[in-house]
Design an enzyme around this catalytic site. Structure first.
Site, short mmCIF file in Angstrom:
data_model
loop_
_atom_site.label_atom_id
_atom_site.label_comp_id
_atom_site.label_asym_id
_atom_site.label_seq_id
_atom_site.Cartn_x
_atom_site.Cartn_y
_atom_site.Cartn_z
N ARG A 284 -9.72 5.52 -2.89
CA ARG A 284 -8.40 5.37 -2.28
C ARG A 284 -8.30 6.33 -1.11
NH1 ARG A 284 -8.26 1.27 -4.09
NH2 ARG A 284 -6.79 0.25 -5.50
N GLU A 313 -3.41 1.33 5.59
CA GLU A 313 -4.33 0.23 5.86
C GLU A 313 -3.59 -0.97 6.44
OE1 GLU A 313 -6.57 -0.61 2.32
OE2 GLU A 313 -7.63 1.29 2.39
N HIS A 332 -12.06 -1.82 3.87
CA HIS A 332 -11.77 -1.98 2.44
C HIS A 332 -12.59 -3.14 1.85
CE1 HIS A 332 -8.50 -0.95 -0.73
NE2 HIS A 332 -9.59 -1.35 -1.32
#
Length: 596
Positions: A284, A313, A332
């Site tokens: 994370r 993000e 990601h």
């Protein structure tokens, strides 16, 4: 003997008022009795509150087709992507389940707007920091995730970033595409013999450790919850946080984002690291202070970083961290393999469908995490626990209210071999639901008990012998109350019921000081009577004439021709007239009808 308790303040007031004395013809069962049918085992949510017989599931982010197909076999499925917070809030009262990935924020406002209908939130992935777990628990909504399907994909991506960073793959690729040939500039470092610190030794972290060992790296790990034997089996050494960051050549992050881990890599921790350390993050973004990482890169403390996740993000286009020449970034992609996407879709679909059908998912996040094999073994005891709670509270009379409940578990197993959280939750469900309009489930049981001033303590009764079954019996005692059925009071003055599982069926085995043996199915009539011939026949005849089927009947007595308690299991609820006739039998001193 282990004891846990909830210390609470408000009284918990029962609303039933069946008399504990022999009822007169005019007063017999003139009060309302809850008609709620007991919930199925492991009930977490109702299927749907809409007109359709199928529940409605909203998929708010793209999910693999295999998962969508599975969902459609059991529910009405809506796929609506890129919803605004306001749009999601407005939809929440129209759906029974919500499936999201990492981008959608499931806030308190979503649960409030749902007005109790939203019962399951499925997170298609591991992290659940985008779901307000506190609010979900408060509103009785189960949160499940899919922690296993993308484990290998995330671990592989971590290793890919590790090797790409060590050999400057991304930078060299861009250089050649820009028309340059800079062999001397992109000299890498070898992995063999280097120390990798795996921060967070869960599923993904341990898989990264296995692969790193195969690359010839020395692996250390930090995780306050990881068992040392599991680390040793992989060939990793568990160390403290400070030792991990101080001795590592490479650091790979695999911890969840919690208040304790937020910005755990900061200026202070960077200062403890070896000069030239390299960092990988596929966990994370929030676990790294990104501004501090830029400073550590500029000072040379951190030689390189490879990042798949970011605090925001997507990150800003002008992010100094993203644009840093010694940072490798991906958007990601940890779970982004075709196999993982399909696996996650199926895993979360199965968890959500199972929850809507009344099963407890092993991947439940805000409920006791109970392994599947333990759930299977505890299944009949969970039914027993709820029914004992349901039975005990219906025996309470007067207006003092239930404040203190003591639960005893008798078992020959060791203290660490019986997790009672699931049983406690179902006892709480049984205690509260018959006298309240509140829906209680495994998720919100402790919270609901606290709100209603109900203090539950637990104790273990250690038995000798072979622990063939997890439990021998469960006893529920309610202190400082009157009883509708005086015989339910034990010698200590507490409403007391005891139950066992026999051949997979829950049985009531004791009421107050009286031994009985009756299956806890359907409903139950308890009668205290003078022990004399013909009593079973008289009561049975009345029930037969009223077409009420008797499933079990048991009599416990203090001594022949003295007092006895007759417990009668019935499949159908007797009419008021039927109960009145039973109460008029001269030898019956008191009786009570209980709905299980």
């Amino acid at each position: 003997m282990a004891t846990t308790s909830n210390h609470l303040t408000k009284p918990f007031l029962p609303s039933l008022s069946l008399s504990s004395k022999k009822l007169s013809p005019s007063s017999a069962f003139s009060v309302s009795i809850p008609n709620r049918v007991p919930q199925r085992l492991y009930i977490i949510c109702s299927a749907s509150s809409g007109i359709s017989s199928k529940p409605t599931i909203l998929v708010a982010e793209k999910l693999g087709e295999a998962g969508i197909t599975l969902l459609k076999q059991h529910a009405n499925v809506e796929c609506l992507y890129n919803l605004t917070p306001e749009e999601l809030e407005s939809k929440s009262s129209l759906i029974d389940a919500l499936i999201v990935r990492s981008a959608t924020k499931v806030t308190r406002e979503v649960f409030e707007s749902a007005r109790g209908r939203l019962k399951v939130v499925g997170r298609a992935g591991v992290g659940i920091d985008n779901v307000d777990l506190g609010a979900a628990t408060e509103f009785g909504c189960l949160v499940v995730n899919a922690p296993t399907a993308n484990t290998v994909a995330a671990a592989e991506h971590g290793i890919a970033l590790l090797t790409a960073m060590a050999r400057n793959i991304a930078q060299a690729d861009k250089s050649i595409k820009d028309g340059k040939w800079q062999r001397n500039k992109y000299v890498g470092v070898s992995l063999v013999g280097k120390t990798l610190a795996v921060m967070g030794f869960g599923k993904v972290g341990s898989e990264v450790a296995r692969r790193a060992k195969g690359l010839g790296m020395h692996v250390i790990a930090h995780d306050p919850y990881a068992p040392a034997d599991r680390a040793r089996a992989i060939g990793a050494e568990l160390v403290s946080f400070d030792e991990a960051v101080a001795t590592a050549d490479f650091i790979s992050l695999h911890m969840p984002l919690t208040p304790a881990t937020a910005k755990i890599l900061n200026d202070e921790s960077f200062a403890k690291m070896k000069k030239g350390v390299r960092i990988v993050n596929v966990a994370r973004g929030g676990v790294i202070d990104e501004d501090a990482l830029v400073r550590a890169l500029d000072s040379g403390i951190v030689a390189q970083a490879a990042l798949d996740v970011f605090t925001v993000e997507p990150p800003p286009a002008d992010s100094k961290l993203v644009q840093h020449e010694r940072v490798t970034v991906t958007p990601h992609l940890g779970a982004s393999t075709m196999e993982a996407q399909e696996g996650v879709a199926i895993e979360i679909a199965e968890a959500v469908i199972g929850a809507l059908q009344g099963e407890l998912a092993a991947t439940a996040v805000n409920a006791p995490m109970v392994p599947a094999e333990v759930l299977t073994e505890l299944k009949p005891y969970v039914v027993l626990a709820e029914k004992l709670g349901r039975l005990a509270v219906q025996l309470v009379g007067g207006g003092s209210g239930v404040k203190t409940v003591k639960v005893s578990y008798a078992s020959a197993r060791g203290p660490d071999d019986l997790d009672t959280r699931l049983l406690r939750a179902m006892i709480t469900k049984g205690l509260i639901e018959p006298i309240s309009d509140v829906f209680v489930n495994l998720v919100n049981a402790d919270y609901t008990a606290k709100q209603r001033g109900l203090r539950i303590t637990e104790e273990r009764i250690n038995l000798d012998g072979a622990p063939e079954n997890p439990l021998d019996f469960i006893q529920v005692r309610i202190a400082n109350v009157e009883s509708k059925f005086a015989s339910a009071l034990s010698e200590s003055g507490e409403v007391t019921v005891v139950g066992r599982v026999k051949d997979g069926i829950p049985h009531l085995t004791k009421v107050g000081s009286f031994e009985v043996d009756v299956s806890m199915e359907g409903s139950l009539i308890l009668c205290r009577q003078v022990d004399q011939p013909g009593m079973i026949g008289k009561v049975g005849s009345i029930l037969g004439e009223e077409n009420v089927n008797v499933s079990f009947m048991s009599v416990g007595r203090t001594a022949p021709r003295k007092q006895a308690v007759m417990a009668i299991g019935v499949d159908e609820p007797p009419s008021k007239e039927c109960l009145k006739r039973i109460g008029e039998i001269p030898a019956i001193e008191e009786f009570v009808y209980l709905k299980l």
